[in-house]
Design a protein around this motif. Sequence first.
Motif: not given
Length: 484
Positions: A150-157, A461-463, A465-469, A135-145
């Motif tokens: 970029x930033x989903x792990x380091x460190x916008x999460x 890079x991705x995370x 949904x469960x981890x984010x919550x 998925x595009x690196x700055x898409x923020x796409x939510x696919x299959x949970x």
Amino acid sequence: MKRRITFFLLGLIGIFLLVTAIISLTVTSRQPSPIASKVQINEKEAVNRFSEAITYKTVSYHDYKQFDYEEFDRFILFLETSYPLVHQKLTLEKINEYGLIYKWTGKHSNKNPIGITGHYDVVPVLEGTESKWEEAPFSGAVVDEKIWGRGTLDDKIGVIGILEAAEYLLEQEFQPSRDVYFMFGFDEEVGGEKGALAIANTLKDRGIEFDFVIDEGGAIVENMVPGVTEPVGVVGISEKGYATVELKIEGSGGHSSQPKERTNIGRIATAISKLEETQFPADLQGPGEDLFEFVAPEMSFFMKYVFANKFLYEPLIEKVLLQQPATSALIRTTIAPTIFQAGEQENALPEIASAKINLRLMPGDTLEEVETFIVDTIDDEEITVSVDGSQATKVSSVDGWEFAAVQQAARNVYNDAIIAPYLMFAGSDAKHYDLVSRNTYRFLPVQISSEDLNRMHGTNEHISVENFVNAVKFYAELMKVVGE
């Protein structure tokens, strides 16, 4: 007579085994009992906000002129509109325009505050790798949970997780027992000089001292701690030092058809070989020792026996730990040759040869001691050795309420995880907050694999949904636990 000696020796062995077994059996757990989190956020809305946060290209570069500050402005505006209660109830101060300090006034402002920090800048996507992303690196796409970018792990999460938690608690009319500061850097990936360091200096000038600050760092990992089957949440209590060593030799070059027996390249290569063969001495002490003190009670009996009787088996333990890079780095200063420069033409001997070596220093190792070790090890007077860098950060306490609060919050969300201190190998903004905090911890409250670690600055890079919550829940639990 021989029979008496035999019985005597067997008796000694029996006593030895009995005493060491008793020591093992009396080792008690250092894990608090979990209190299952009751934090209930609107997951869909939170994920949507996190997804949008990823779309802002807040990329940092060593050359600050390359920053696209319009993207940083847009991100800050997004925070203001997405978290209205945070911006109504907390005070916001900007340092160097893009470093953010939120102050949440507590019931007892006479107590030392706590700080919760993160950074919203991200590393660039390596040119030419864009097509390798699922998925595009700055898409923020939510696919299959899974949330991608970029930033989903380091460190916008971290940043979004903290603000989601605060917004949730404000909706519940919660007020912290003491002042809480949220501090967000914008240049962590390039050292944090204008972000976290400037924030820390500003607060220091005001005489503010935190009981503890918590930043990104360790995470909840599986199959990475020998002898432990449960997930282990590792909380960094110190960062290794970072130093660059340059080896350099100058001398006559000449034609490659008539080489000397020892060329400049050969001598530098020999020096590196000696360093790799010798290595810095290993010692299970400090944060590495703390790690195993916390996890040993949760091990199988044999492993518990070995670690509980460390005073007997330390050489064996160290030998086992040295077999893997991740555990080896826990107990010694590491040597990593990274750059070799020599020569311009294939038939000419170079007059100058040099190499650079990256070192990660154990707490307690000084730059002067490191330089002495290298000079003595390579044993070549014609090679100059220069060392530049920083020593390890201070080691934070694991025995006070501060570390216990982090443990409790993590256990409330990850009930089956063992939460333990460790030594962080990489760098973070946390080191800057040593200026204003009695304790500085490093913990990203997500459960990740070794593959996830490789994706932090890499492709895909991705995370989940469960981890984010769960990250949001951790930060909410931490703010509540501190009050208790």
